[in-house]
Every structure is written in structure tokens, then in C-alpha cells.
Design a protein around this motif. Structure first.
Motif, mmCIF file in Angstrom:
data_model
loop_
_atom_site.group_PDB
_atom_site.id
_atom_site.type_symbol
_atom_site.label_atom_id
_atom_site.label_comp_id
_atom_site.label_asym_id
_atom_site.label_seq_id
_atom_site.Cartn_x
_atom_site.Cartn_y
_atom_site.Cartn_z
ATOM 1 N N SER A 173 25.965 36.298 39.673
ATOM 2 C CA SER A 173 26.802 37.179 40.464
ATOM 3 C C SER A 173 26.715 38.602 39.924
ATOM 4 O O SER A 173 26.462 38.813 38.752
ATOM 5 C CB SER A 173 28.268 36.719 40.411
ATOM 6 N N GLU A 174 26.938 39.532 40.815
ATOM 7 C CA GLU A 174 26.989 40.936 40.417
ATOM 8 C C GLU A 174 28.416 41.277 40.038
ATOM 9 O O GLU A 174 29.349 41.033 40.806
ATOM 10 C CB GLU A 174 26.528 41.812 41.580
ATOM 11 N N ASP A 175 28.604 41.837 38.865
ATOM 12 C CA ASP A 175 29.936 42.246 38.431
ATOM 13 C C ASP A 175 30.214 43.634 38.999
ATOM 14 O O ASP A 175 29.630 44.624 38.575
ATOM 15 C CB ASP A 175 30.041 42.260 36.903
ATOM 16 N N VAL A 176 31.108 43.688 39.981
ATOM 17 C CA VAL A 176 31.433 44.959 40.630
ATOM 18 C C VAL A 176 32.721 45.563 40.079
ATOM 19 O O VAL A 176 33.196 46.589 40.581
ATOM 20 C CB VAL A 176 31.511 44.789 42.167
ATOM 21 N N GLY A 177 33.291 44.918 39.085
ATOM 22 C CA GLY A 177 34.467 45.456 38.399
ATOM 23 C C GLY A 177 35.639 45.706 39.326
ATOM 24 O O GLY A 177 36.008 44.856 40.138
ATOM 25 N N GLU A 178 36.210 46.887 39.226
ATOM 26 C CA GLU A 178 37.400 47.253 40.000
ATOM 27 C C GLU A 178 37.096 47.428 41.494
ATOM 28 O O GLU A 178 38.015 47.487 42.309
ATOM 29 C CB GLU A 178 38.027 48.537 39.448
#
Length: 142
Positions: free
Chosen positions: A88-93
Motif C-alpha cells: 500500500s501507498e502511505d499517504v499519511g494525513e
């Protein structure tokens, strides 16, 4: 991590793990804390004796307390969380924004992980966007 013994208004007993003492209050107030047996949101802390121990004693106690099936289930859960994170891509906030873009076809479909407040998560669910929290495992915070 702090472990609380919890009980619902239907007398179902269960445990809850929280990153800090105030986390219990925040989750209860936001409606995210419900009984895993009956889904009652009326949860309270039960009396429990505090346990102070060294890291070595803690590890030894955990090894004795967990039978083979529990260890295997924990390992599988840990592997599943690692697989989700790795794929998965960590898109944070930006999680709520990205989840909406994917849901409404404004961005390519892909697995994403990130952060959302309880209100943001509830709004995504209300819009029909399927999301699920990743468990925070004890090893993740040590």
C-alpha cells in the motif's frame, strides 16, 4: 501500551489496548469503542491489578501465557499487517482526500494507508467508502 479490562452494560468482559490513558476516553467519546460481543457503546473500565515487570520477565510470561494457537494467530496477524503495509501507498494525513479520489474515480485504484481522525473516518464510511483500521501491535510501539 496500556491494557484495560473492560465491561459493557450487558456484562460482557473483554480487553482493550490503548496508546495512553486518555486514548480510552477519546475512543469512547467518539463512538469507536464498542463491545466486540454485542456492539454496545456503553463501556467502562473494570478493576484490575497493575503489573510491573522487567522486559525479560515480561517476555517469559508472554511465552508461557500464549499457547501455540495464539502465537500462530498473532504471527499471521503480524504478517497480514506487514503485507498490507508493503503493498500500500502511505499517504499519511492525506488519507481521507485520497480515499475519496479513488472512490469517485478521480485517481487510479490502489491500496493506500494513512491517518484519519475519528470524524473523518466516520464521514468516509457514511459516504460508502470502505475503510478499515490497521491494528497497532505491541511490537509496533516498542
Amino acid at each position: 501500551m496500556i491494557r484495560y479490562s473492560l465491561v459493557c452494560d450487558q456484562a460482557h468482559e473483554f480487553e482493550g489496548w490503548f496508546s495512553e490513558s486518555a486514548d480510552f476516553d477519546r475512543q469512547k467519546a467518539s463512538g469507536f469503542l464498542t463491545c466486540p460481543i454485542c456492539s454496545s457503546p456503553s463501556i467502562s473500565k473494570s478493576l484490575m491489578a497493575p503489573m510491573v515487570t522487567t522486559a525479560r520477565a515480561k517476555e517469559e510470561r508472554q511465552m508461557v501465557a500464549h499457547d501455540t494457537a495464539q502465537r500462530e494467530a498473532y504471527i499471521k496477524l503480524k504478517e497480514a499487517v506487514a503485507a498490507v503495509r508493503a503493498n500500500s501507498e502511505d499517504v499519511g494525513e492525506r488519507f481521507p482526500e485520497e480515499a475519496r479520489k479513488i472512490h469517485y474515480g478521480e485517481a487510479d485504484a490502489r491500496g493506500i494507508i494513512g491517518n484519519a481522525s475519528p470524524d473523518e473516518a466516520r464521514a468516509l464510511i457514511d459516504e460508502g467508502i470502505e475503510i478499515a483500521p490497521l491494528p497497532v501491535l505491541p511490537d509496533d510501539v516498542n
